[in-house]
Design a protein around this motif. Sequence first.
Motif, mmCIF file in Angstrom:
data_model
loop_
_atom_site.group_PDB
_atom_site.id
_atom_site.type_symbol
_atom_site.label_atom_id
_atom_site.label_comp_id
_atom_site.label_asym_id
_atom_site.label_seq_id
_atom_site.Cartn_x
_atom_site.Cartn_y
_atom_site.Cartn_z
ATOM 1 N N GLN A 30 0.829 -1.200 0.000
ATOM 2 C CA GLN A 30 0.000 0.000 0.000
ATOM 3 C C GLN A 30 0.863 1.250 0.000
ATOM 4 O O GLN A 30 0.593 2.217 -0.728
ATOM 5 C CB GLN A 30 -0.919 -0.004 1.219
ATOM 6 C CG GLN A 30 -1.997 -1.077 1.184
ATOM 7 C CD GLN A 30 -2.868 -1.049 2.426
ATOM 8 O OE1 GLN A 30 -3.307 0.012 2.858
ATOM 9 N NE2 GLN A 30 -3.109 -2.207 3.010
ATOM 10 N N VAL A 31 1.908 1.247 0.816
ATOM 11 C CA VAL A 31 2.802 2.405 0.873
ATOM 12 C C VAL A 31 3.460 2.641 -0.479
ATOM 13 O O VAL A 31 3.540 3.771 -0.971
ATOM 14 C CB VAL A 31 3.871 2.204 1.972
ATOM 15 C CG1 VAL A 31 4.950 3.277 1.876
ATOM 16 C CG2 VAL A 31 3.216 2.223 3.348
ATOM 17 N N SER A 32 3.931 1.570 -1.102
ATOM 18 C CA SER A 32 4.573 1.685 -2.412
ATOM 19 C C SER A 32 3.606 2.262 -3.444
ATOM 20 O O SER A 32 3.979 3.127 -4.252
ATOM 21 C CB SER A 32 5.074 0.311 -2.859
ATOM 22 O OG SER A 32 5.581 0.363 -4.166
ATOM 23 N N ASP A 33 2.364 1.809 -3.418
ATOM 24 C CA ASP A 33 1.376 2.287 -4.387
ATOM 25 C C ASP A 33 0.946 3.727 -4.107
ATOM 26 O O ASP A 33 0.573 4.461 -5.031
ATOM 27 C CB ASP A 33 0.158 1.366 -4.388
ATOM 28 C CG ASP A 33 0.432 0.049 -5.098
ATOM 29 O OD1 ASP A 33 1.515 -0.081 -5.693
ATOM 30 O OD2 ASP A 33 -0.430 -0.854 -5.044
ATOM 31 N N LEU A 34 0.983 4.153 -2.852
ATOM 32 C CA LEU A 34 0.690 5.549 -2.536
ATOM 33 C C LEU A 34 1.765 6.465 -3.102
ATOM 34 O O LEU A 34 1.477 7.508 -3.691
ATOM 35 C CB LEU A 34 0.602 5.740 -1.018
ATOM 36 C CG LEU A 34 -0.672 5.281 -0.323
ATOM 37 C CD1 LEU A 34 -0.486 5.350 1.191
ATOM 38 C CD2 LEU A 34 -1.864 6.123 -0.737
ATOM 39 N N VAL A 35 3.018 6.071 -2.933
ATOM 40 C CA VAL A 35 4.131 6.895 -3.407
ATOM 41 C C VAL A 35 4.102 7.019 -4.925
ATOM 42 O O VAL A 35 4.364 8.089 -5.485
ATOM 43 C CB VAL A 35 5.473 6.299 -2.934
ATOM 44 C CG1 VAL A 35 6.648 7.045 -3.559
ATOM 45 C CG2 VAL A 35 5.571 6.349 -1.417
ATOM 46 N N SER A 36 3.740 5.926 -5.615
ATOM 47 C CA SER A 36 3.726 5.935 -7.075
ATOM 48 C C SER A 36 2.464 6.558 -7.655
ATOM 49 O O SER A 36 2.387 6.799 -8.860
ATOM 50 C CB SER A 36 3.873 4.499 -7.602
ATOM 51 O OG SER A 36 2.727 3.732 -7.266
ATOM 52 N N GLY A 37 1.455 6.794 -6.812
ATOM 53 C CA GLY A 37 0.214 7.387 -7.288
ATOM 54 C C GLY A 37 -0.827 6.393 -7.730
ATOM 55 O O GLY A 37 -1.883 6.771 -8.241
ATOM 56 N N ARG A 38 -0.570 5.085 -7.532
ATOM 57 C CA ARG A 38 -1.567 4.078 -7.913
ATOM 58 C C ARG A 38 -2.715 4.009 -6.915
ATOM 59 O O ARG A 38 -3.791 3.514 -7.247
ATOM 60 C CB ARG A 38 -0.897 2.710 -8.067
ATOM 61 C CG ARG A 38 -0.017 2.586 -9.305
ATOM 62 C CD ARG A 38 0.423 1.145 -9.533
ATOM 63 N NE ARG A 38 1.343 0.691 -8.512
ATOM 64 C CZ ARG A 38 2.673 0.806 -8.594
ATOM 65 N NH1 ARG A 38 3.218 1.362 -9.666
ATOM 66 N NH2 ARG A 38 3.459 0.374 -7.629
ATOM 67 N N LEU A 39 -2.492 4.474 -5.694
ATOM 68 C CA LEU A 39 -3.546 4.569 -4.689
ATOM 69 C C LEU A 39 -3.718 6.029 -4.293
ATOM 70 O O LEU A 39 -2.754 6.802 -4.266
ATOM 71 C CB LEU A 39 -3.197 3.750 -3.445
ATOM 72 C CG LEU A 39 -3.242 2.228 -3.536
ATOM 73 C CD1 LEU A 39 -2.815 1.614 -2.199
ATOM 74 C CD2 LEU A 39 -4.631 1.729 -3.918
ATOM 75 N N ASP A 40 -4.955 6.389 -3.961
ATOM 76 C CA ASP A 40 -5.226 7.735 -3.462
ATOM 77 C C ASP A 40 -5.057 7.809 -1.952
ATOM 78 O O ASP A 40 -4.623 8.825 -1.414
ATOM 79 C CB ASP A 40 -6.650 8.164 -3.830
ATOM 80 C CG ASP A 40 -6.842 8.285 -5.325
ATOM 81 O OD1 ASP A 40 -6.134 9.099 -5.937
ATOM 82 O OD2 ASP A 40 -7.689 7.560 -5.874
ATOM 83 N N VAL A 41 -5.447 6.749 -1.263
ATOM 84 C CA VAL A 41 -5.393 6.728 0.196
ATOM 85 C C VAL A 41 -5.274 5.290 0.658
ATOM 86 O O VAL A 41 -5.735 4.361 -0.023
ATOM 87 C CB VAL A 41 -6.654 7.400 0.806
ATOM 88 C CG1 VAL A 41 -7.917 6.649 0.414
ATOM 89 C CG2 VAL A 41 -6.543 7.541 2.316
ATOM 90 N N SER A 42 -4.635 5.105 1.804
ATOM 91 C CA SER A 42 -4.464 3.783 2.396
ATOM 92 C C SER A 42 -4.921 3.852 3.843
ATOM 93 O O SER A 42 -4.645 4.834 4.547
ATOM 94 C CB SER A 42 -2.995 3.351 2.317
ATOM 95 O OG SER A 42 -2.740 2.274 3.191
#
Length: 308
Positions: A130-142
């Motif tokens: 989740q953290v990795s996807d937040l940094v890359s912009g694939r997630l908006d919020v975790s």
Amino acid sequence: MRQLQCFVVLAEELNFTRAAVRLNMSQPPLSLQIQSLEREIGAELFDRSSRKIALTAAGASFERRARTILAQHDRALLEIHEAQSGRQGQLDIGTTGSILRSGLADLLMRFSAEYPGITVRLHEKSPALQVSDLVSGRLDVSFNRSAPAHDDLTHTLAWQEELVVLLPEGHPLGGKATVSIDELRGETHIILRPDSSDFAAYIQSLLTGGRFQLKVSQQIIDAQSIPSLVAAGFGVSIVPAGIARLTAGPLVFRQIAPDPPLSDIHAVYHRHLRTPALEALLLALRSSDGSKGGSRIVRISDRDMDYR
């Protein structure tokens, strides 16, 4: 669009004076707008050969198209406004199964009812991913039980969840109203692998207190696997209240006293990638009823304690 508006109003009034009044303009500019539109289309839209004007065949045909275009234009402006205000859009949310049970599902149900134009997409994955996807912009919020230390990420406390002890049916501690940490230290435990998350390390620290040796039968990564192992007799376990409330089987849950431990659940998001839809979700979090620190606490009730 102004030319189309002038045309539609004049088509309704069939009178330049009345149409000009409705459009809040004088008659000469209205005539110029219609003439300009006719030149662009390449056809006369109004028959001006008599004192009372009338739509030509081309004008009557074009009126239907003009109304459709104006309606689409108004809808487009509304959608843009709703997107800018967070009423439209898409939210990609990272979470784990235990947090979904702890209250996230209820939050998203209320949020979707208030913002039906926002599409919510859940991505169940490990906190590290989740953290990795937040940094890359694939997630908006975790939604995470720990706040990651990363320069690009920030977080807000979403809510807190009580931790309870899960016991197999018939366990001696199951006959007590509450169980203390000291009583649990002598038991065999099923734990989350301590290096899998800060939350797992926190639970272990509760039990060891930094000086006790903990007897462990199983170390796992997914908290949702714990009830099956407890029911099979591998030991007891401290779990979030959300797992307790929605788990069936020959199990008993007891509150931990005198100081029930709490797990913080954070909404984690990128500092510089905050969409209007995300802002709407954060607003919903801030406006949630709460009893501690502005955030609600998810507790287990007496009727949730026994599952047989």
